[in-house]
Design an enzyme around this catalytic site. Structure first.
Site, PDB file in Angstrom:
ATOM      1  N   CYS A 102       0.846  -1.199   0.000  1.00 21.59           N
ATOM      2  CA  CYS A 102       0.000   0.000   0.000  1.00 21.59           C
ATOM      3  C   CYS A 102       0.881   1.250   0.000  1.00 21.59           C
ATOM      4  CB  CYS A 102      -0.956   0.049   1.181  1.00 21.59           C
ATOM      5  SG  CYS A 102      -2.006  -1.388   1.358  1.00 21.59           S
TER       6      CYS A 102
ATOM      7  N   LYS B 172      12.901 -14.872 -10.403  1.00 23.02           N
ATOM      8  CA  LYS B 172      12.767 -13.720 -11.302  1.00 23.02           C
ATOM      9  C   LYS B 172      11.805 -14.035 -12.439  1.00 23.02           C
ATOM     10  CE  LYS B 172      14.830 -10.800  -9.210  1.00 23.02           C
ATOM     11  NZ  LYS B 172      14.188 -11.501  -8.136  1.00 23.02           N
TER      12      LYS B 172
ATOM     13  N   LYS C 117       6.483  -4.371  -3.447  1.00 19.80           N
ATOM     14  CA  LYS C 117       7.917  -4.205  -3.207  1.00 19.80           C
ATOM     15  C   LYS C 117       8.247  -4.311  -1.729  1.00 19.80           C
ATOM     16  CE  LYS C 117      12.105  -3.234  -4.540  1.00 19.80           C
ATOM     17  NZ  LYS C 117      12.839  -4.233  -5.326  1.00 19.80           N
TER      18      LYS C 117
ATOM     19  N   HIS D  12      16.369 -36.944  -8.806  1.00 20.64           N
ATOM     20  CA  HIS D  12      15.531 -37.400  -7.696  1.00 20.64           C
ATOM     21  C   HIS D  12      14.101 -36.879  -7.833  1.00 20.64           C
ATOM     22  CE1 HIS D  12      18.891 -39.201  -5.580  1.00 20.64           C
ATOM     23  NE2 HIS D  12      19.596 -38.113  -5.832  1.00 20.64           N
TER      24      HIS D  12
ATOM     25  N   GLU E  11       8.223 -14.180 -11.104  1.00 27.15           N
ATOM     26  CA  GLU E  11       7.711 -12.886 -10.658  1.00 27.15           C
ATOM     27  C   GLU E  11       7.218 -12.017 -11.808  1.00 27.15           C
ATOM     28  OE1 GLU E  11       9.989 -11.393  -6.692  1.00 27.15           O
ATOM     29  OE2 GLU E  11      11.218 -11.541  -8.480  1.00 27.15           O
TER      30      GLU E  11
ATOM     31  N   ARG F 170       5.290  -0.186  -4.862  1.00 23.33           N
ATOM     32  CA  ARG F 170       4.993  -0.937  -3.643  1.00 23.33           C
ATOM     33  C   ARG F 170       3.972  -2.052  -3.894  1.00 23.33           C
ATOM     34  NH1 ARG F 170       6.825   1.759   0.939  1.00 23.33           N
ATOM     35  NH2 ARG F 170       5.349   0.729   2.296  1.00 23.33           N
TER      36      ARG F 170
ATOM     37  N   ASN G 239      -2.481   1.665   5.921  1.00 22.72           N
ATOM     38  CA  ASN G 239      -1.611   0.600   5.439  1.00 22.72           C
ATOM     39  C   ASN G 239      -1.390  -0.351   6.607  1.00 22.72           C
ATOM     40  OD1 ASN G 239       0.281  -1.005   4.219  1.00 22.72           O
ATOM     41  ND2 ASN G 239       1.892   0.537   4.156  1.00 22.72           N
ATOM     42  N   GLY G 240      -1.616  -1.654   6.398  1.00 24.22           N
ATOM     43  CA  GLY G 240      -1.419  -2.623   7.465  1.00 24.22           C
ATOM     44  C   GLY G 240      -2.639  -3.498   7.671  1.00 24.22           C
TER      45      GLY G 240
ATOM     46  N   GLU H  29      17.167 -18.052  -7.397  1.00 26.19           N
ATOM     47  CA  GLU H  29      16.894 -16.644  -7.690  1.00 26.19           C
ATOM     48  C   GLU H  29      16.489 -16.446  -9.147  1.00 26.19           C
ATOM     49  OE1 GLU H  29      16.662 -12.421  -7.434  1.00 26.19           O
ATOM     50  OE2 GLU H  29      16.342 -14.100  -6.055  1.00 26.19           O
TER      51      GLU H  29
ATOM     52  N   TRP I 231      -3.273  -2.588  -1.531  1.00 26.02           N
ATOM     53  CA  TRP I 231      -2.997  -3.995  -1.853  1.00 26.02           C
ATOM     54  C   TRP I 231      -3.933  -4.810  -0.970  1.00 26.02           C
ATOM     55  CZ3 TRP I 231      -1.168  -8.510   0.511  1.00 26.02           C
ATOM     56  CH2 TRP I 231      -0.674  -9.500  -0.342  1.00 26.02           C
TER      57      TRP I 231
END
Length: 615
Positions: A2, A492, A610, A511, A495, A27, A101-102, A488, A75
């Site tokens: 947010c 990427k 973010k 395996h 995402e 964000r 926000n929260g 990583e 968000w």
């Protein structure tokens, strides 16, 4: 998550707030809203979608006039993303309006009690509960808005950064924080409120960052007052001079922030070790380490807590710290750490890693570690962030603002900091020979130049992206230091392109994951000519025999893997512990180009934020 922007002063508030909301788009959000006082009333516009959608709606609804107001990007947590659940929210009387926000964890019992008292609710949000609770307190206690906010916040459980306006006193904004960041910019007879400093950097370089459980009364023509929420005591706020500049938060000619930040890596890695690495003199120095060197040297174990990309940087650090300084390292997901009743000893060192310095899960892990008596060292990018204040000591990465949601330069600068730490401890413990120590220092100093060379793989990465942009699955394989890089690289791709991808240790392929391999499966293999090279070659042969499509990241001049792979991307030669700083570069570029070719929103991928300030 947010974004909060508020303004009170003499400027056109609409343009300040809208521009600020655009700055906070990184964000992550799914709806946006704005409220302005036009001299007579508070006018509201809000909508599901982007800030650009809000601009259109505000123009239609004529919500563009006023010198006092606030805006929000949401968000979704409580309630689906839609116009009704978007912020701001009015109280039942229409006199109070809030942005938040929260998460208010005990919103449901509060809501039921307010319903009994005659309140009704239009949205599914916990935020509408909070604004009505403030209204109920104000009415019942017959008090001013600031005092009502204070009493109400002492009744809630959760995390918040809020801004509240009362239509009966529209020349002030009440703000408060607990667990979510909130900054106040101080100008000439004007104040700015925001989740971070980016929305007001062009107007003022002076800011106050509220601490947890603090509130501020922001009024026109009056000095700012900051109070403790719990006991109402006055706080003498510390005014910081911002180091940020406008150029850092603009694209600088690149199509996307992500690409700009990928290309900034040679410079920001150098900025991260500047003044800390004096290779020719054999010196590594970081004040946060030097001042607490005995804590590190006496540690029986180092625990790394982090999330996402920062967790992958911690995995790389596990290899480097254990090899260089011979201290056992365990890497934990911060989001799981405090829920599994972990064993934390007083002679443990806990390293907390976070780009934003506001990651809620990592902050919770820090608090648990401190309660258990461990020494906590923070690695983050944002000066003045919560993690930098909550930890005993730490080091900033000096990467500059990272706007793209998918971290790139954060990863490489975090590894740089942790490598410096490992080298300093190795020197103090004598676990590296003088010749190896000096060799590593000189090589680390050369890494920015080699990253610059690795960026020359952009064109071939784009060509490969064009071939595999329509893939539905992808496998990333690496061994040793480059296993975390495989994780990583897969993250990427997931995402920003929404292609399912998995990272694995190369030897683990047989395996289970080998069952996935066929002629349609691209497999990215990280195979520099160090460490377990021969073993990785064997793994590549196993893929080849099952018709998998092989994209190999290899050291320049490689011939063995080149003969087996369908595509090869070359990186410069370096010492094995530093290979992640180079192998990650083409993986970032590959993900970027695939996402662009698929028409994805590279900088603001769906559903992601973010700064993850909720659990």
């Amino acid at each position: 998550m947010c974004g909060i922007v508020g303004y009170i002063g003499k400027r056109d508030a609409y343009s300040v707030i809208i521009k600020g909301l655009h700055r906070l788009e990184y964000r992550g959000y799914d709806s946006a809203g704005i409220v302005l006082y036009d001299g007579n009333e508070l006018k509201l516009s809000k909508t599901k979608g982007k800030v650009s959608d809000l601009e259109l709606k505000a123009q239609e609804e004529k919500t563009t006039v006023g010198t006092i107001g606030m805006g929000h990007t949401r968000w979704a947590t409580h309630g689906v993303p839609n116009d009704v659940n978007s912020h701001p929210h009015f109280s039942n009387s229409g006199k109070l309006v809030i942005i938040h926000n929260g998460i208010i964890e005990n919103y449901e019992p509060l809501k039921q009690e307010l319903i009994k008292r005659g309140y009704t609710f239009k949205s599914d949000t916990d935020t509408e509960v909070l604004v009505n609770l403030i209204e109920e307190v104000k009415k019942k206690e017959n008090c001013k808005l600031g005092h009502a906010v204070q009493i109400a916040l002492n009744q809630v459980i959760g995390a918040y950064a809020i801004a509240v306006i009362d239509v009966e006193k529209p020349d002030e904004i009440i703000v408060a924080r607990l667990g979510s960041p909130l900054a106040i910019g101080i100008g000439e007879e004007e104040f700015f409120i925001a989740s971070d400093a980016t929305p007001f950097i062009e107007y003022t370089s002076n800011a106050i960052y509220l601490e947890d459980e603090e509130m501020a009364i922001v009024r026109l023509h009056k000095p700012l007052k900051v109070r403790k929420i719990k006991d109402d005591s006055l706080v003498d706020p510390y005014i910081q001079e911002l180091q940020l500049n406008l150029e850092q938060i603009e694209k600088g000619g690149y199509d996307h922030f992500m690409m700009k930040e990928i290309y900034e890596q040679p410079n920001v890695i150098k900025d991260t070790y500047r003044g800390r690495l004096l290779a020719n003199q054999g010196i590594v120095q970081m004040s946060g380490v030097e001042d607490n060197l005995e804590k590190f040297l006496n540690a029986k174990r180092i625990l790394v807590v982090a999330c996402g990309t920062s967790w992958h940087a911690g995995l790389v650090a596990e290899y480097i710290i254990e090899e260089f300084s011979r201290i056992p390292v365990e890497v934990e997901y911060a989001s799981e750490f405090r829920y599994r009743n972990p064993i934390i000893n007083k002679d443990d060192v806990v390293i907390a890693i976070s780009q934003s310095g506001e990651t809620a899960d990592t902050l919770a892990a820090i608090k648990l570690a401190k309660e258990s008596g461990a020494f906590v060292f923070g690695v983050c990018n944002v000066v003045g962030s919560s993690i930098s204040r909550e930890t005993h000591a730490g080091a900033y990465t000096h990467a500059g603002p990272e706007i793209g949601v998918a971290s790139t330069k954060a990863f490489t600068t975090q590894i740089t900091i942790l490598t410096l730490l490992a080298l300093r401890l190795a020197k103090a413990k004598g676990t590296l020979s003088n010749s190896d120590y000096q060799r590593y220092l000189l090589e680390l100093e050369m890494i920015p130049e080699k990253v610059q060379e690795a960026l020359l793989t952009n064109d071939i990465s784009k060509q490969i992206a064009e071939i595999y942009k329509d893939a539905t699955n992808c496998l990333y394989l690496g061994r040793g230091y480059n296993f975390p890089v495989a994780l990583e690289g897969a993250l990427k791709l997931k995402e920003i392109s929404y292609i399912h991808a998995e990272g694995y240790p190369a030897a683990e392929m047989k395996h289970g994951p080998i069952a996935l391999i066929d002629e349609h499966m691209p497999v990215i293999v990280i195979a520099p000519n160090k460490g377990h090279y021969d073993k990785v070659v064997s793994n590549i042969q196993e893929i080849k025999s099952r018709s998998g499509k092989i994209i190999a990241i290899v050291t320049k001049g490689d011939t063995q893997v080149k003969a087996l792979a369908d595509h090869v991307i070359e990186i410069p030669e370096t010492n094995e512990p530093f290979t992640p700083l180079l192998t990650t570069i083409p993986l970032q570029l590959l993900s970027y180009h695939i996402a662009v070719l698929r028409g994805c929103n590279v900088d603001q991928p769906r559903n992601l934020a973010k700064s993850v300030t909720v659990e």
